[in-house]
Design a protein around this motif. Structure first.
Motif, short mmCIF file in Angstrom:
data_model
loop_
_atom_site.label_atom_id
_atom_site.label_comp_id
_atom_site.label_asym_id
_atom_site.label_seq_id
_atom_site.Cartn_x
_atom_site.Cartn_y
_atom_site.Cartn_z
N ARG A 1 0.83 -1.19 0.00
CA ARG A 1 0.00 0.00 0.00
C ARG A 1 0.87 1.25 0.00
O ARG A 1 2.09 1.18 0.03
N ASP A 2 0.18 2.40 -0.02
CA ASP A 2 0.82 3.73 0.12
C ASP A 2 1.89 4.02 -0.93
O ASP A 2 3.03 4.29 -0.57
N PRO A 3 1.58 4.06 -2.20
CA PRO A 3 0.25 3.80 -2.78
C PRO A 3 0.07 2.32 -3.10
O PRO A 3 1.05 1.59 -3.28
N SER A 4 -1.16 1.92 -3.22
CA SER A 4 -1.46 0.57 -3.67
C SER A 4 -1.46 0.55 -5.20
O SER A 4 -1.48 1.60 -5.85
N LEU A 5 -1.45 -0.64 -5.76
CA LEU A 5 -1.52 -0.73 -7.22
C LEU A 5 -2.83 -0.15 -7.73
O LEU A 5 -2.87 0.49 -8.79
#
Length: 515
Positions: A163-167
């Motif tokens: 995550r953070d960012p996720s795909l």
């Protein structure tokens, strides 16, 4: 006869004077911008270390990059990823190039952003504003789109772990164009949009079916997706055979805790997988990763599995070259070396300490150079007897168990001078934060002792392996002194090449990278 003391003092005055202070306030030599960037690229992790905060590291690497030609920055990024096996720093440098030289950024992207984890880091850094932008921009957006469009479904599933960012966040940002109905259905499933169930990739369809009926066979998806659910011992045993090699190495305690090794046949399969020479050659695990996995293994992990880890460690060091001549290896075992080698992050404290890395380098060189002398040091040289025939893990553990005291990098050189021992190569592995031997002016004590040794052994060479991102050394690079950073197999190769007569300095090693 001339007064030897006066003569030595006169010679010492000809040595270059220290031009900076280290974090202990003691005299040191500052790396030039290129050498500093190379050191940060292969040792920095953007995490808090013994002396430096993550913010300070970030500031240092941006300043060093700005002081270098973008071409060198590009080479440092590729070297750090390909040879140093680093993650955050090459992603940061690749992101920096999108501002400093967009054309170079395109050429470097595929060499550095080579998996989903690196892609997420790259996007995160670009959006953070730390490299001068808060959005992807047109060209980086196209690069990310291209990565997504070229990636296999397996690559995309792996990228969707984290995550953070996720795909899903990245897909929403860049809007990749699906090449077919399967890819379109996958993106819809990923971001929660309507999709054609019949067009879903087989792996995703199997995962959805398994969630509806957990009695079905485990689907071929990343194991992290499955461990969010309650699994039986048999299912954990099945995961032990399907998860990646590195994941297996990292999850032995989890498997033991969930009863996987109580399932018939699982232990044997794990032993076989961990010791598979082809897998080790393909994955190229860092020796210290295996050493730490071995040290972290709970009693519940079968002894045969632990032995397989030790065999894997030995195999990972098969490429450590033998060096001709009389070799002395000097691992720093002082107090500051207890700092985690990969830094401190909230909720993710690394068990790998700088002292573990230094000990492993020493033990590995002793393994292939059995006549080598090992001189661990803190305030002075520590007396410790190692068996060159013992397994690497045994000697590394002995060295790492010393720990403590102040730092005196010149101590082993002073001892060699005191005993009059002849040497061809000295390898010092340290964080370079020497202060016990601080001089009032002129050259550092390390350079002075090395100068004395060179008068006795004119052909001798010194390698200073720097394993912390602090930007200073105790001995300036020159034809007989190599400063090199990092804790990957590339370090051993650099030592061997230098000892064999390749007088490339650290900057030249990076400069040789093609981009």
């Amino acid at each position: 006869m001339a007064n030897k003391g006066l003569f030595a003092s006169a010679i010492a005055k000809l040595l270059p004077a220290a031009d900076t202070r280290n974090h202990e306030g003691a005299p040191a030599y500052a790396y030039g911008p290129q050498a500093k960037l190379a050191q940060l690229a292969v040792t920095g992790t953007l995490s808090e270390t013994f002396y430096a905060t993550a913010e300070a590291q970030l500031s240092d690497v941006i300043a060093a990059a700005q002081a270098c030609d973008p071409g060198f920055v590009a080479k440092a990024a590729v070297y750090a990823r390909a040879s140093g096996a680093m993650k955050d720093m090459p992603a940061l440098l690749a992101a920096y190039l999108t501002v400093a030289d967009p054309d170079l950024a395109v050429r470097v992207f595929g060499r550095v952003i080579d998996n989903g984890r690196m892609l997420r880091s790259y996007v995160q850094i670009l959006r953070s504003g730390q490299v001068g932008r808060t959005s992807l921009g047109t060209r980086p957006k196209r690069l990310v789109q291209g990565w997504l469009e070229r990636a296999s479904i397996r690559d995309l599933m792996a990228a969707a772990t984290g995550r953070d960012p996720s795909l899903a966040d990245i897909v929403r940002m860049v809007h990749p164009k699906p090449a077919d109905a399967e890819r379109r259905a996958f993106y819809g499933w990923l971001i929660g949009k309507p999709y054609d169930v019949g067009a879903l990739p087989a792996e995703i369809a199997a995962f959805e079916a398994w969630k509806a009926d957990p009695s079905r066979p485990l689907p071929p998806v990343p194991f992290e997706w499955l461990t969010a659910f309650e699994l039986s011992a048999e299912q954990w045993g099945e995961l032990a055979g399907s998860m990646g090699w590195q994941a297996l190495r990292m999850n032995l305690n989890t498997l033991a805790r969930n009863g996987a090794f109580d399932v018939e046949g699982v232990t044997g399969r794990v032993v076989e997988r961990l010791g598979d020479p082809a897998a080790i050659a393909r994955v190229k695990p860092m020796p210290y990763q295996l050493q730490m996995a071995l040290a972290a293994a709970d009693e519940a992990v079968p002894l045969t599995v632990q032995a397989a880890l030790e065999d894997a460690l030995e195999q990972s060091l098969a490429r450590v070259p033998a060096v001709a001549g009389r070799v002395v290896v000097c691992p720093d075992v002082s107090g500051s070396m207890a700092s985690p080698a990969t830094g401190v992050r909230k909720g993710a404290l690394s068990k790998v300490r700088c002292i573990d890395v230094a000990a492993l380098v020493a033990a590995a060189m002793l393994r292939t150079n059995r006549d080598a002398r090992v001189l661990p040091f803190e305030q002075g040289v520590v007396k410790l007897k190692l068996d060159p025939k013992a397994r690497v893990a045994v000697n590394a553990a002995k060295l790492a168990a010393v720990g403590g005291g102040g730092t005196n990098v010149s101590a082993p050189l002073a001892l060699l001078n005191k005993t009059g021992e002849k040497v061809d190569l000295v390898v010092i592995v340290s964080d370079n934060e020497s202060w016990v031997d601080a001089t009032r002016g002129g050259a550092t004590a390390t350079l002075r002792e090395w100068d004395l040794l060179k008068r006795r052994c004119p052909a001798a060479k010194l390698v200073c392996v720097d394993i912390a991102p602090y930007g200073t050394t105790q001995a300036q690079s020159r034809s007989d002194i190599l400063n090199i950073g990092g804790f990957s197999d590339a370090v051993f190769d650099g030592i061997a090449r230098f000892a064999a007569g390749e007088t490339r300095d650290w900057v030249s090693i990076v400069e040789a990278v093609e981009v």
